[in-house]
Design an enzyme around this catalytic site. Structure first.
Site, mmCIF file in Angstrom:
data_model
loop_
_atom_site.group_PDB
_atom_site.id
_atom_site.type_symbol
_atom_site.label_atom_id
_atom_site.label_comp_id
_atom_site.label_asym_id
_atom_site.label_seq_id
_atom_site.Cartn_x
_atom_site.Cartn_y
_atom_site.Cartn_z
ATOM 1 N N LYS A 175 0.851 -1.201 0.000
ATOM 2 C CA LYS A 175 0.000 0.000 0.000
ATOM 3 C C LYS A 175 0.882 1.245 0.000
ATOM 4 C CE LYS A 175 -1.993 -1.470 3.717
ATOM 5 N NZ LYS A 175 -2.863 -1.839 4.849
ATOM 6 N N THR A 210 -8.981 9.672 7.791
ATOM 7 C CA THR A 210 -8.576 8.436 7.102
ATOM 8 C C THR A 210 -8.444 7.248 8.053
ATOM 9 O OG1 THR A 210 -6.250 9.072 7.398
ATOM 10 C CG2 THR A 210 -7.313 9.740 5.342
ATOM 11 N N GLY A 212 -8.809 3.908 9.802
ATOM 12 C CA GLY A 212 -9.393 2.630 9.412
ATOM 13 C C GLY A 212 -9.138 2.231 7.975
ATOM 14 N N THR A 213 -8.318 3.000 7.266
ATOM 15 C CA THR A 213 -8.087 2.716 5.847
ATOM 16 C C THR A 213 -7.549 1.310 5.619
ATOM 17 O OG1 THR A 213 -7.402 5.030 5.693
ATOM 18 C CG2 THR A 213 -7.050 3.670 3.768
ATOM 19 N N GLY A 214 -6.513 0.926 6.370
ATOM 20 C CA GLY A 214 -5.882 -0.378 6.160
ATOM 21 C C GLY A 214 -6.808 -1.535 6.494
ATOM 22 N N CYS A 215 -7.526 -1.425 7.604
ATOM 23 C CA CYS A 215 -8.490 -2.461 7.995
ATOM 24 C C CYS A 215 -9.563 -2.613 6.922
ATOM 25 C CB CYS A 215 -9.162 -2.100 9.315
ATOM 26 S SG CYS A 215 -8.038 -1.817 10.686
#
Length: 269
Positions: A175, A210, A212-215
């Protein structure tokens, strides 16, 4: 009566509702799947950061996992916050008995810079958890933490992916959201299995909310895999979903607000 595809998240709780188990379940619902959970830790967390974290015992994690998998079954599994070597090893052992695709989000640090993985757990992530992954989804900080490879520009992402793939996941999704904000190509991710390469690009939205983007990305990927997508199809769909959620991220509390997991529903209304 139609039962939707079943997706299991093995992760920590975010009391503020922006990341962790809460973000995972919202994402899974938004993408038409039935989300289930194995809680690994409880955090006291809000828009300003993590004020406290309490890990669950390995036997509690194992019991939750067996309860869900043995009775209900799963079409995909997503892992998130596994704070200690004992939990990483427990979860890796449980995943060894699952035939469904596994998305490993090797969560190391929160959006606010709070450590969510003990340094002593890194070897277990490398040696036990990543080999169990269909797809590993590290951000650039997590790549550096796990491999020592530092990504300064887009060209470095291939080297990062190769370093992650050496630990055994079938695919790596690197990412690139943490690349310099002025990056000409916007938000770019690299998906590769060492042979195929897929560059996933989206506009970079000027929105600080932003959390919580990765989850959300990892859960969206797991949901699409549960619905029968190939890994490249699932990654492209997950990227589209998280880009919309990022654009719609909203203010919450005094700090960094969450991405909006219901953005498609709100757009439709």
């Amino acid at each position: 009566m139609h039962t939707p595809p079943r997706v299991l998240t093995v992760a920590g709780s975010d009391s503020g509702g922006g990341a962790g188990i809460q973000a995972d379940l919202k994402t899974m619902l938004a993408l038409g799947t039935h989300g289930m959970s194995v809680l690994t830790a409880v955090t006291a967390q809000n828009s300003l950061g993590v004020q406290g974290a309490w890990e669950l015992p390995a036997e509690a994690v194992r019991a939750q996992f067996r309860s869900v998998v043995d009775d209900i079954g799963v079409q995909a599994v997503k892992t998130g916050m596994l704070s200690s070597a004992a939990l990483v090893e427990t979860v890796a052992e449980l995943l060894a008995g699952v035939r469904a695709p596994v998305v490993v989000d090797p969560v190391g640090v929160s959006k606010h810079g709070d450590a969510l993985l003990a340094p002593t757990a890194l070897d277990a992530v490398r040696g036990a958890l990543l080999p169990a992954a269909t797809v590993a989804t590290p951000n650039l900080d997590e790549v550096a933490q796990l491999t020592g490879v530092r990504v300064e520009e887009e060209a470095d992402m291939r080297r990062a992916a190769a370093a992650i793939l050496e630990f055994g996941p079938r695919w790596a999704l690197i990412k690139g959201g943490h690349l310099a904000a002025g990056h000409a190509e916007g938000a770019v991710d690299l998906l590769t299995d060492g042979t195929e390469e897929h560059w996933l690009r989206a506009p970079r939205h000027d929105n600080r909310h932003t959390h919580g983007t990765g989850c959300t990305l990892a859960s969206a990927l797991a949901a699409r895999l549960a619905k029968g997508d190939t890994v490249p199809q699932a990654a492209a769909a997950a990227k589209e979903y998280v880009t919309g959620a990022l654009a719609a991220g909203f203010r919450l509390g005094a700090g960094i607000g969450p991405v909006d997991h219901g953005w498609r529903w709100r757009d439709a209304h």
